[in-house]
Design a protein around this motif. Structure first.
Motif, PDB file in Angstrom:
ATOM      1  N   THR A  14       0.793  -1.218  -0.059  1.00 33.77           N
ATOM      2  CA  THR A  14      -0.001  -0.068  -0.112  1.00 33.77           C
ATOM      3  C   THR A  14       0.886   1.317  -0.139  1.00 33.77           C
ATOM      4  OG1 THR A  14      -0.157  -0.163   2.387  1.00 33.77           O
ATOM      5  CG2 THR A  14      -1.990  -1.290   1.129  1.00 33.77           C
ATOM      6  N   ASN A  15       2.057   1.370   0.772  1.00 30.95           N
ATOM      7  CA  ASN A  15       3.050   2.327   0.676  1.00 30.95           C
ATOM      8  C   ASN A  15       3.475   2.567  -0.598  1.00 30.95           C
ATOM      9  OD1 ASN A  15       3.031   4.372   3.074  1.00 30.95           O
ATOM     10  ND2 ASN A  15       3.593   2.378   4.131  1.00 30.95           N
ATOM     11  N   MET A  16       3.736   1.481  -1.224  1.00 37.38           N
ATOM     12  CA  MET A  16       4.205   1.263  -2.504  1.00 37.38           C
ATOM     13  C   MET A  16       3.134   2.066  -3.557  1.00 37.38           C
ATOM     14  SD  MET A  16       3.899  -0.027  -5.730  1.00 37.38           S
ATOM     15  CE  MET A  16       2.841  -1.858  -5.362  1.00 37.38           C
ATOM     16  N   ALA A  17       2.092   1.686  -3.576  1.00 38.88           N
ATOM     17  CA  ALA A  17       0.791   2.380  -4.217  1.00 38.88           C
ATOM     18  C   ALA A  17       0.806   3.783  -4.256  1.00 38.88           C
ATOM     19  CB  ALA A  17      -0.337   1.568  -4.058  1.00 38.88           C
ATOM     20  N   ALA A  18       0.995   4.329  -2.821  1.00 39.59           N
ATOM     21  CA  ALA A  18       1.012   5.678  -2.647  1.00 39.59           C
ATOM     22  C   ALA A  18       2.131   6.375  -3.430  1.00 39.59           C
ATOM     23  CB  ALA A  18       1.127   5.935  -1.048  1.00 39.59           C
ATOM     24  N   LEU A  19       3.402   5.876  -3.332  1.00 36.58           N
ATOM     25  CA  LEU A  19       4.488   6.335  -4.189  1.00 36.58           C
ATOM     26  C   LEU A  19       4.335   6.402  -5.878  1.00 36.58           C
ATOM     27  CD1 LEU A  19       7.577   4.646  -1.971  1.00 36.58           C
ATOM     28  CD2 LEU A  19       6.529   6.801  -1.997  1.00 36.58           C
ATOM     29  N   LEU A  20       3.639   5.146  -5.998  1.00 36.86           N
ATOM     30  CA  LEU A  20       3.150   5.137  -7.338  1.00 36.86           C
ATOM     31  C   LEU A  20       2.489   6.141  -7.998  1.00 36.86           C
ATOM     32  CD1 LEU A  20       2.583   1.564  -9.204  1.00 36.86           C
ATOM     33  CD2 LEU A  20       1.171   3.531  -9.611  1.00 36.86           C
ATOM     34  N   TYR A  21       1.054   6.374  -7.345  1.00 36.92           N
ATOM     35  CA  TYR A  21       0.282   7.109  -7.704  1.00 36.92           C
ATOM     36  C   TYR A  21       0.747   8.523  -7.806  1.00 36.92           C
ATOM     37  CZ  TYR A  21      -2.479   3.053  -7.414  1.00 36.92           C
ATOM     38  OH  TYR A  21      -3.132   1.835  -7.431  1.00 36.92           O
ATOM     39  N   ALA A  22       1.503   9.050  -6.760  1.00 39.27           N
ATOM     40  CA  ALA A  22       2.158  10.138  -6.521  1.00 39.27           C
ATOM     41  C   ALA A  22       3.036  10.574  -7.658  1.00 39.27           C
ATOM     42  CB  ALA A  22       2.922  10.347  -5.192  1.00 39.27           C
ATOM     43  N   ALA A  23       3.751   9.392  -8.292  1.00 40.41           N
ATOM     44  CA  ALA A  23       4.733   9.499  -9.450  1.00 40.41           C
ATOM     45  C   ALA A  23       3.973   9.813 -10.687  1.00 40.41           C
ATOM     46  CB  ALA A  23       5.371   8.292  -9.342  1.00 40.41           C
ATOM     47  N   LYS A  24       2.648   9.697 -10.997  1.00 42.71           N
ATOM     48  CA  LYS A  24       1.831  10.147 -11.955  1.00 42.71           C
ATOM     49  C   LYS A  24       1.699  11.564 -12.202  1.00 42.71           C
ATOM     50  CE  LYS A  24      -0.609   5.637 -12.599  1.00 42.71           C
ATOM     51  NZ  LYS A  24      -1.706   5.064 -12.833  1.00 42.71           N
ATOM     52  N   LEU A  25       1.901  12.304 -10.970  1.00 38.95           N
ATOM     53  CA  LEU A  25       1.623  13.697 -11.175  1.00 38.95           C
ATOM     54  C   LEU A  25       2.898  14.201 -11.790  1.00 38.95           C
ATOM     55  CD1 LEU A  25       0.339  14.442  -7.321  1.00 38.95           C
ATOM     56  CD2 LEU A  25      -0.905  14.231  -9.319  1.00 38.95           C
ATOM     57  N   PRO A  26       2.450  15.046 -12.972  1.00 40.61           N
ATOM     58  CA  PRO A  26       3.700  15.790 -13.724  1.00 40.61           C
ATOM     59  C   PRO A  26       4.493  16.562 -12.984  1.00 40.61           C
ATOM     60  CG  PRO A  26       1.333  16.350 -14.348  1.00 40.61           C
ATOM     61  CD  PRO A  26       0.934  15.649 -13.244  1.00 40.61           C
ATOM     62  N   SER A  27       4.265  17.024 -11.701  1.00 41.63           N
ATOM     63  CA  SER A  27       5.343  17.867 -10.991  1.00 41.63           C
ATOM     64  C   SER A  27       6.194  16.891 -10.097  1.00 41.63           C
ATOM     65  CB  SER A  27       4.701  18.843  -9.978  1.00 41.63           C
ATOM     66  OG  SER A  27       3.729  18.151  -9.168  1.00 41.63           O
ATOM     67  N   CYS A  28       5.889  15.364 -10.050  1.00 43.52           N
ATOM     68  CA  CYS A  28       6.741  14.622  -9.258  1.00 43.52           C
ATOM     69  C   CYS A  28       8.078  14.615  -9.788  1.00 43.52           C
ATOM     70  CB  CYS A  28       5.896  13.212  -9.151  1.00 43.52           C
ATOM     71  SG  CYS A  28       6.912  12.225  -7.981  1.00 43.52           S
ATOM     72  N   PRO A  29       9.278  14.603  -8.897  1.00 44.31           N
ATOM     73  CA  PRO A  29      10.492  14.614  -9.308  1.00 44.31           C
ATOM     74  C   PRO A  29      10.952  13.332  -9.582  1.00 44.31           C
ATOM     75  CG  PRO A  29      10.428  15.173  -7.159  1.00 44.31           C
ATOM     76  CD  PRO A  29       8.907  14.977  -7.518  1.00 44.31           C
ATOM     77  N   GLU A 174       0.940   7.723   6.769  1.00 48.95           N
ATOM     78  CA  GLU A 174       2.253   7.364   5.765  1.00 48.95           C
ATOM     79  C   GLU A 174       2.046   7.655   4.384  1.00 48.95           C
ATOM     80  OE1 GLU A 174       3.295   3.439   8.679  1.00 48.95           O
ATOM     81  OE2 GLU A 174       2.367   3.238   6.503  1.00 48.95           O
ATOM     82  N   TYR A 175       0.765   7.295   3.881  1.00 54.54           N
ATOM     83  CA  TYR A 175       0.481   7.703   2.571  1.00 54.54           C
ATOM     84  C   TYR A 175       0.700   9.330   2.034  1.00 54.54           C
ATOM     85  CZ  TYR A 175      -1.980   3.227   3.018  1.00 54.54           C
ATOM     86  OH  TYR A 175      -2.132   2.034   3.517  1.00 54.54           O
ATOM     87  N   GLN A 176       0.750  10.175   2.974  1.00 53.11           N
ATOM     88  CA  GLN A 176       0.720  11.257   2.827  1.00 53.11           C
ATOM     89  C   GLN A 176       2.284  11.815   2.863  1.00 53.11           C
ATOM     90  OE1 GLN A 176      -1.960  13.307   1.808  1.00 53.11           O
ATOM     91  NE2 GLN A 176      -2.872  10.747   2.284  1.00 53.11           N
ATOM     92  N   LEU A 177       3.019  11.235   3.941  1.00 51.68           N
ATOM     93  CA  LEU A 177       4.275  11.646   4.408  1.00 51.68           C
ATOM     94  C   LEU A 177       5.380  10.972   3.187  1.00 51.68           C
ATOM     95  CD1 LEU A 177       6.378  12.874   6.240  1.00 51.68           C
ATOM     96  CD2 LEU A 177       6.355  10.754   7.419  1.00 51.68           C
ATOM     97  N   TYR A 178       5.216   9.655   2.967  1.00 52.03           N
ATOM     98  CA  TYR A 178       6.387   9.022   2.156  1.00 52.03           C
ATOM     99  C   TYR A 178       6.486   9.725   0.670  1.00 52.03           C
ATOM    100  CZ  TYR A 178       9.655   5.075   1.625  1.00 52.03           C
ATOM    101  OH  TYR A 178      10.692   4.201   1.633  1.00 52.03           O
ATOM    102  N   PRO A 179       5.365   9.804   0.013  1.00 52.43           N
ATOM    103  CA  PRO A 179       5.753  10.406  -1.404  1.00 52.43           C
ATOM    104  C   PRO A 179       6.230  11.968  -1.243  1.00 52.43           C
ATOM    105  CG  PRO A 179       3.362   9.520  -1.216  1.00 52.43           C
ATOM    106  CD  PRO A 179       4.024   9.527   0.354  1.00 52.43           C
ATOM    107  N   LYS A 180       5.765  12.614  -0.293  1.00 50.52           N
ATOM    108  CA  LYS A 180       6.314  13.963  -0.291  1.00 50.52           C
ATOM    109  C   LYS A 180       7.755  14.118   0.363  1.00 50.52           C
ATOM    110  CE  LYS A 180       6.052  18.730   0.410  1.00 50.52           C
ATOM    111  NZ  LYS A 180       7.380  18.950   0.935  1.00 50.52           N
ATOM    112  N   THR A 181       8.163  13.164   1.177  1.00 46.96           N
ATOM    113  CA  THR A 181       9.658  13.134   1.639  1.00 46.96           C
ATOM    114  C   THR A 181      10.479  12.647   0.576  1.00 46.96           C
ATOM    115  OG1 THR A 181       8.586  12.714   3.962  1.00 46.96           O
ATOM    116  CG2 THR A 181      11.084  12.210   3.493  1.00 46.96           C
ATOM    117  N   LEU A 182      10.160  11.561  -0.093  1.00 44.53           N
ATOM    118  CA  LEU A 182      10.827  11.193  -1.001  1.00 44.53           C
ATOM    119  C   LEU A 182      11.048  12.037  -2.155  1.00 44.53           C
ATOM    120  CD1 LEU A 182      12.273   8.729  -2.362  1.00 44.53           C
ATOM    121  CD2 LEU A 182      10.243   7.806  -3.508  1.00 44.53           C
ATOM    122  N   ALA A 183       9.918  12.876  -2.567  1.00 46.41           N
ATOM    123  CA  ALA A 183       9.859  13.783  -3.625  1.00 46.41           C
ATOM    124  C   ALA A 183      11.126  14.759  -3.169  1.00 46.41           C
ATOM    125  CB  ALA A 183       8.654  14.383  -4.035  1.00 46.41           C
TER     126      ALA A 183
END
Length: 315
Positions: A14-29, A174-183
């Protein structure tokens, strides 16, 4: 250029999925280039495959820790990943694997580190009568859950909370924190200001070094003497952030470019005595960059400075 991430999972993902879906946003680095698991039946692999992400799995059963980690490492490298994100990867990693990804591997943990390392974090927080629990993202080091914390979110513990009800809310955090922190983490490694600051620290550590602005670039030289390093940021609209250093000449320049044409290049207007080293690929080895800067400094330093250093090195 987006940072290339491999995500390691063991279960639902599920945390992987949160990272994956965040990565679909054009602004994701960042982009996810691999989802790998020690469990070939992990549900998260199905999610990744359906979303078009390459997957890899090999069971750890029957392999010792080092051998399994070596297989995982090879798959990550083959996928072209520069960073590793652990997302419910239920394996203690070997020191060799951690060393290979030092400074480039993140993990998410369900507590406010340094509190409650290891397992049963929610139960421990409730039993301690804490008023808040939470989640942390940290860099992975050889010691379990001990690396530098990159980000945290607090989650209030409600009267009557059980480990399950608290875990559900921490998961949402976690689903909020991980994509933002990784980005944020990977973006700094392609951010021109951050990269320039790293070079500045290394360059000014050289004896009698100073900094000026030359041709619109931060330029480092020996006080009143020759220049040994520049930082080029989109110079002449080349879309690169790079370190320019002195080399021996055209043969060394050609050898470097042939060895890695993505990283090394001939900087315009600088001639055959310089090489450009890309800093914006997201995988900088700063010890190696420091060696390049020191070598370039020595190439232009007056003999009185190098003679003193040579004498010091003899002792």
């Amino acid at each position: 250029m987006k940072a290339r991430i491999a995500v390691l999972i063991s279960g639902a993902g599920t945390n992987m999925a949160a990272l994956l879906y965040a990565a679909k946003l054009p602004s994701c680095p960042y982009e996810i280039v691999l989802v790998a698991s020690n469990n070939p039946d992990a549900e998260g692999l199905k999610i990744a495959a359906t979303e078009g992400i390459p997957t890899f799995a090999v069971s750890h059963i029957g392999l010792d820790r080092a051998a399994h980690d070596a297989v995982m490492h090879d798959a990550i490298v083959e996928a072209g990943a520069v960073y590793v994100a652990l997302a419910g990867y239920m394996r203690i990693l070997s020191t060799e694997f951690v060393a290979k990804w030092d400074g480039r591997m993140l993990n998410i943990h369900p507590s406010l580190l340094p509190k409650y390392k290891g397992l049963h974090t929610h139960q421990r927080a409730i039993q301690a009568k804490d008023t808040v629990a939470g989640t942390s993202v940290h860099l992975v080091t050889a010691e379990l859950d001990d690396g530098p914390v990159l980000g945290q979110i607090e989650v209030a513990i409600l009267p009557g909370d059980t480990t399950d009800t608290l875990a559900d809310r921490v998961k949402m955090a976690e689903y909020q924190l991980y994509p933002k922190t990784l980005a944020d983490f990977v973006a700094r490694n392609t951010n021109p200001e951050y990269l320039t600051a790293q070079v500045r620290t290394l360059a000014l550590a050289q004896p009698e070094a100073d900094e000026v602005l030359s041709h619109g670039m931060p330029c480092f030289g020996i006080n009143g003497g020759k220049k040994f390093a520049y930082v080029s940021v989109d110079h002449h609209k080349d879309s690169k952030t790079a370190l320019l250093v002195k080399i021996s000449g055209v043969e060394e320049q050609a050898m470097l470019i042939d060895s890695d044409a993505e990283r090394y290049y001939r900087p315009a207007y600088f001639g055959d005595g310089w090489v450009g080293i890309r800093l914006d690929l997201g995988d900088n080895d700063w010890d190696h960059i420091g060696e390049w800067i020191a070598k370039s400094w020595r190439a232009v330093a007056p003999k009185k400075l190098t003679r003193l250093m040579d004498l010091a090195e003899e002792f």
